[in-house]
Design a protein around this motif. Structure first.
Motif, PDB file in Angstrom:
ATOM      1  N   ILE A  20     124.074 125.369 117.033  1.00 40.77           N
ATOM      2  CA  ILE A  20     123.172 124.221 116.991  1.00 40.77           C
ATOM      3  C   ILE A  20     122.372 124.158 118.288  1.00 40.77           C
ATOM      4  CG2 ILE A  20     123.083 121.687 116.934  1.00 40.77           C
ATOM      5  CD1 ILE A  20     125.566 121.757 115.175  1.00 40.77           C
ATOM      6  N   CYS A  21     121.076 123.907 118.165  1.00 35.09           N
ATOM      7  CA  CYS A  21     120.197 123.857 119.332  1.00 35.09           C
ATOM      8  C   CYS A  21     120.162 122.445 119.912  1.00 35.09           C
ATOM      9  CB  CYS A  21     118.781 124.285 118.956  1.00 35.09           C
ATOM     10  SG  CYS A  21     118.618 126.035 118.561  1.00 35.09           S
ATOM     11  N   ASN A  33     117.040 118.459 114.572  1.00 35.65           N
ATOM     12  CA  ASN A  33     117.264 118.874 113.189  1.00 35.65           C
ATOM     13  C   ASN A  33     118.206 117.890 112.501  1.00 35.65           C
ATOM     14  OD1 ASN A  33     118.514 120.298 110.885  1.00 35.65           O
ATOM     15  ND2 ASN A  33     117.240 121.984 111.580  1.00 35.65           N
ATOM     16  N   PRO A  34     117.791 117.266 111.382  1.00 32.04           N
ATOM     17  CA  PRO A  34     118.662 116.275 110.720  1.00 32.04           C
ATOM     18  C   PRO A  34     119.955 116.881 110.192  1.00 32.04           C
ATOM     19  CG  PRO A  34     116.713 116.744 109.388  1.00 32.04           C
ATOM     20  CD  PRO A  34     116.482 117.382 110.719  1.00 32.04           C
ATOM     21  N   ASN A  35     119.917 118.146 109.756  1.00 33.96           N
ATOM     22  CA  ASN A  35     121.151 118.789 109.292  1.00 33.96           C
ATOM     23  C   ASN A  35     122.139 118.965 110.441  1.00 33.96           C
ATOM     24  OD1 ASN A  35     120.170 119.021 106.638  1.00 33.96           O
ATOM     25  ND2 ASN A  35     119.176 120.960 107.102  1.00 33.96           N
ATOM     26  N   ASP A  36     121.605 119.302 111.623  1.00 30.97           N
ATOM     27  CA  ASP A  36     122.470 119.442 112.790  1.00 30.97           C
ATOM     28  C   ASP A  36     123.091 118.105 113.183  1.00 30.97           C
ATOM     29  OD1 ASP A  36     121.837 122.094 112.828  1.00 30.97           O
ATOM     30  OD2 ASP A  36     120.330 121.944 114.409  1.00 30.97           O
ATOM     31  N   VAL A  37     122.317 117.038 113.038  1.00 34.13           N
ATOM     32  CA  VAL A  37     122.836 115.697 113.350  1.00 34.13           C
ATOM     33  C   VAL A  37     124.036 115.372 112.458  1.00 34.13           C
ATOM     34  CG1 VAL A  37     122.295 113.232 113.309  1.00 34.13           C
ATOM     35  CG2 VAL A  37     120.626 114.850 114.215  1.00 34.13           C
ATOM     36  N   CYS A  38     123.899 115.666 111.168  1.00 30.09           N
ATOM     37  CA  CYS A  38     125.003 115.412 110.235  1.00 30.09           C
ATOM     38  C   CYS A  38     126.204 116.303 110.546  1.00 30.09           C
ATOM     39  CB  CYS A  38     124.531 115.652 108.799  1.00 30.09           C
ATOM     40  SG  CYS A  38     123.272 114.492 108.213  1.00 30.09           S
ATOM     41  N   THR A  39     125.935 117.574 110.892  1.00 28.65           N
ATOM     42  CA  THR A  39     127.027 118.504 111.204  1.00 28.65           C
ATOM     43  C   THR A  39     127.812 118.037 112.424  1.00 28.65           C
ATOM     44  OG1 THR A  39     125.808 120.368 110.256  1.00 28.65           O
ATOM     45  CG2 THR A  39     127.587 120.895 111.783  1.00 28.65           C
ATOM     46  N   LEU A  40     127.091 117.607 113.457  1.00 20.32           N
ATOM     47  CA  LEU A  40     127.765 117.148 114.668  1.00 20.32           C
ATOM     48  C   LEU A  40     128.656 115.941 114.389  1.00 20.32           C
ATOM     49  CD1 LEU A  40     124.920 117.461 117.341  1.00 20.32           C
ATOM     50  CD2 LEU A  40     126.926 118.918 117.076  1.00 20.32           C
ATOM     51  N   ASN A  61     113.014  97.919 115.840  1.00 21.46           N
ATOM     52  CA  ASN A  61     113.979  98.743 116.564  1.00 21.46           C
ATOM     53  C   ASN A  61     115.409  98.476 116.110  1.00 21.46           C
ATOM     54  OD1 ASN A  61     114.375  96.210 117.590  1.00 21.46           O
ATOM     55  ND2 ASN A  61     113.892  96.712 119.701  1.00 21.46           N
ATOM     56  N   ALA A  62     115.567  97.890 114.915  1.00 21.62           N
ATOM     57  CA  ALA A  62     116.906  97.649 114.384  1.00 21.62           C
ATOM     58  C   ALA A  62     117.491  98.911 113.766  1.00 21.62           C
ATOM     59  CB  ALA A  62     116.871  96.523 113.355  1.00 21.62           C
ATOM     60  N   HIS A  63     116.635  99.704 113.135  1.00 27.37           N
ATOM     61  CA  HIS A  63     117.071 100.941 112.499  1.00 27.37           C
ATOM     62  C   HIS A  63     116.205 102.084 113.047  1.00 27.37           C
ATOM     63  CE1 HIS A  63     119.468  98.629 109.640  1.00 27.37           C
ATOM     64  NE2 HIS A  63     118.406  97.863 109.469  1.00 27.37           N
ATOM     65  N   LEU A  64     116.838 103.041 113.690  1.00 25.89           N
ATOM     66  CA  LEU A  64     116.120 104.144 114.321  1.00 25.89           C
ATOM     67  C   LEU A  64     116.476 105.465 113.645  1.00 25.89           C
ATOM     68  CD1 LEU A  64     116.526 103.061 118.054  1.00 25.89           C
ATOM     69  CD2 LEU A  64     114.569 102.677 116.542  1.00 25.89           C
ATOM     70  N   GLY A  65     115.729 106.502 113.985  1.00 23.79           N
ATOM     71  CA  GLY A  65     115.930 107.800 113.352  1.00 23.79           C
ATOM     72  C   GLY A  65     115.908 108.939 114.359  1.00 23.79           C
ATOM     73  N   ILE A  66     115.584 110.130 113.855  1.00 29.31           N
ATOM     74  CA  ILE A  66     115.515 111.333 114.667  1.00 29.31           C
ATOM     75  C   ILE A  66     114.491 111.150 115.784  1.00 29.31           C
ATOM     76  CG2 ILE A  66     114.988 113.815 114.575  1.00 29.31           C
ATOM     77  CD1 ILE A  66     117.498 113.066 113.062  1.00 29.31           C
ATOM     78  N   PRO A  67     114.748 111.648 117.001  1.00 27.07           N
ATOM     79  CA  PRO A  67     115.833 112.543 117.406  1.00 27.07           C
ATOM     80  C   PRO A  67     117.111 111.789 117.770  1.00 27.07           C
ATOM     81  CG  PRO A  67     114.392 112.214 119.264  1.00 27.07           C
ATOM     82  CD  PRO A  67     113.762 111.471 118.104  1.00 27.07           C
ATOM     83  N   PHE A 187     107.422 116.861 110.323  1.00 31.67           N
ATOM     84  CA  PHE A 187     108.482 117.761 110.749  1.00 31.67           C
ATOM     85  C   PHE A 187     109.231 117.142 111.923  1.00 31.67           C
ATOM     86  CE2 PHE A 187     105.246 120.694 108.986  1.00 31.67           C
ATOM     87  CZ  PHE A 187     106.011 121.233 107.963  1.00 31.67           C
ATOM     88  N   THR A 188     110.543 117.088 111.822  1.00 29.46           N
ATOM     89  CA  THR A 188     111.340 116.606 112.946  1.00 29.46           C
ATOM     90  C   THR A 188     111.632 117.725 113.933  1.00 29.46           C
ATOM     91  OG1 THR A 188     113.381 117.040 111.709  1.00 29.46           O
ATOM     92  CG2 THR A 188     112.438 114.832 111.545  1.00 29.46           C
ATOM     93  N   GLU A 189     111.368 118.958 113.524  1.00 36.52           N
ATOM     94  CA  GLU A 189     111.552 120.103 114.398  1.00 36.52           C
ATOM     95  C   GLU A 189     110.455 121.103 114.093  1.00 36.52           C
ATOM     96  OE1 GLU A 189     115.197 123.061 115.814  1.00 36.52           O
ATOM     97  OE2 GLU A 189     115.241 122.103 113.864  1.00 36.52           O
ATOM     98  N   ASN A 190     109.959 121.771 115.106  1.00 31.08           N
ATOM     99  CA  ASN A 190     108.870 122.719 114.921  1.00 31.08           C
ATOM    100  C   ASN A 190     109.318 123.873 114.029  1.00 31.08           C
ATOM    101  OD1 ASN A 190     106.613 124.306 115.101  1.00 31.08           O
ATOM    102  ND2 ASN A 190     106.963 124.950 117.215  1.00 31.08           N
ATOM    103  N   PRO A 191     108.757 124.007 112.806  1.00 31.18           N
ATOM    104  CA  PRO A 191     109.200 125.083 111.913  1.00 31.18           C
ATOM    105  C   PRO A 191     108.720 126.458 112.343  1.00 31.18           C
ATOM    106  CG  PRO A 191     107.379 123.891 110.918  1.00 31.18           C
ATOM    107  CD  PRO A 191     107.707 123.168 112.197  1.00 31.18           C
TER     108      PRO A 191
END
Length: 305
Positions: A20-21, A33-40, A61-67, A187-191
Motif C-alpha cells: 500500500i502506498c 486509494n479508497p480500497n487501501d483505506v478499507c484494507t488498512l 465538515n460533519a462527514h468527510l472523505g478521501i484522503p 479520481f482520488t488517486e492519479n491513475p
C-alpha cells in the motif's frame, strides 16, 4: 537452501509494488486509494482520519472523505511491518501525455453516454408509475378540445375514446442531457502516475524519547488487538477501542508518561477526573527501556472522599 534464498529480485520488486502506498506531503501521511483505506481498517486495524470534503457535500465538515490522514505512529507501524511503502508526494504532477488526454476524453464520453441511457430509463420508469394520471390528463384535454369545437355531444363510444388516449411510454422521445448536467468522475488517486514520479523517501520518525515511547505504546496496544485513534480531543495521546470505532466506544484514554518521571498528586487526580467525566478508564502508559517493555497503570475515579 533457506526460504529467503528462494526469493528472486523480481519477486522482491513485485512484493514492493503490491504494498500500500503512503504519500508524504509536507510532513503529513495520506492514503488516497479508497480500497487501501478499507484494507488498512479491515485487515490491519489502522483507522486514521478522513480529512477530504465530499464532492456532493462540500460545504459541511460533519462527514468527510478521501484522503485518509494517518498519525505518525500509524505510519511507522505500517512501514516497520512491511505493509506499506512511503512515496514522496510533494513534487508537482507531470503534464499529461497526448495518449493520456485522449484516454481521459474517451472515458468522459463513455460516462456521458451511460448517464444519458440511465436518465432516459429513469424518465420512462417515472412515466410508468404515473401512467394513470397521464391518461386521465389526456382524456381531460381531449374533452376540453371537443367542447371548444362544440362536438363533444357527437363523440364516439367510450371504448373509442379510451383507444384515442392510449399512451406508449417506449415511443416517447426523451432528449439527451447535456454534458453540463452530467456527473464527473473524480479520481482520488492519479491513475497515470508514472514510476519516475514515485520517489521513495526515508521516514525519520521517531527521533525524540517521547516519540519513541508513543510508538512503543501504540505498537504494544495494537498487537494486543485494539484499535487506536488520536486522543487529543480527550486530553490523552490515544483512544483505545476494543473493536472498530464505528461500532464501539473507546474503553481507555492512553496517556504516555516517561517511566521514571515523578507525578504530582494533583496530576493523578486531574487524570482520574478526566476519565470519570467522559466515562472512560485512564491508562498511564510508560516504556521501560531496561526491560524493553510497556507498563500500564489504570485510573478509575470512584468519587469517594
Amino acid at each position: 537452501m533457506s526460504a529467503d534464498d528462494s526469493i528472486t529480485p523480481q519477486d522482491e520488486i513485485l512484493q514492493e509494488k503490491q504494498k500500500i502506498c503512503l504519500f508524504l506531503a509536507h510532513g503529513n501521511i495520506f492514503v488516497w486509494n479508497p480500497n487501501d483505506v478499507c484494507t488498512l481498517r479491515e485487515r490491519h486495524r489502522i483507522v486514521g482520519t478522513l480529512v477530504g470534503c465530499l464532492p456532493r457535500l462540500p460545504r459541511q465538515n460533519a462527514h468527510l472523505g478521501i484522503p485518509l490522514q494517518l498519525m505518525k505512529e500509524e505510519a511507522s507501524l505500517l512501514l516497520e511491518t512491511g505493509v506499506c511503502r512511503l512515496i514522496d508526494d510533494t513534487k508537482p504532477l507531470m503534464s499529461p501525455k497526448p495518449a493520456q488526454v485522449s484516454c481521459f476524453q474517451e472515458l468522459r464520453r463513455n460516462q456521458h453516454q451511460e448517464q444519458i441511457e440511465m436518465y432516459r430509463e429513469e424518465r420512462r420508469e417515472e412515466m410508468r408509475r404515473h401512467l394513470p394520471k397521464i391518461l386521465e390528463g389526456r382524456k381531460a384535454k381531449k374533452r376540453k378540445l371537443k367542447e371548444s369545437q362544440k362536438s363533444y355531444e357527437e363523440s364516439g363510444s367510450t371504448a373509442e375514446e379510451e383507444e384515442e388516449v392510449s399512451f406508449d411510454v417506449e415511443s416517447v422521445n426523451i432528449p439527451a442531457i447535456s454534458t453540463d448536467h452530467t456527473m464527473v468522475q473524480l479520481f482520488t488517486e492519479n491513475p497515470w502516475r508514472e514510476k519516475r514520479t514515485e520517489v521513495a523517501v526515508e521516514w525519520n520518525f521517531p527521533l525524540s524519547e517521547q516519540e519513541v515511547m508513543r510508538c512503543q505504546v501504540f505498537r504494544d496496544l495494537w498487537e494486543r488487538g485494539y484499535f487506536l485513534t488520536s486522543g487529543c480531543k480527550f486530553g490523552g495521546d490515544f483512544l483505545v477501542y476494543p473493536g472498530d470505532p464505528s461500532r464501539y466506544h473507546a474503553f481507555f484514554i492512553a496517556i504516555c508518561i516517561p517511566h521514571h518521571k515523578k507525578m504530582a498528586a494533583m496530576d493523578v487526580v486531574a487524570m482520574g477526573r478526566l476519565g470519570s467525566n467522559v466515562k472512560k478508564t485512564v491508562l498511564i502508559c510508560s516504556f521501560d527501556t531496561e526491560k524493553d517493555s510497556v507498563t500500564y497503570t489504570s485510573l478509575q475515579w470512584t468519587g469517594i472522599g
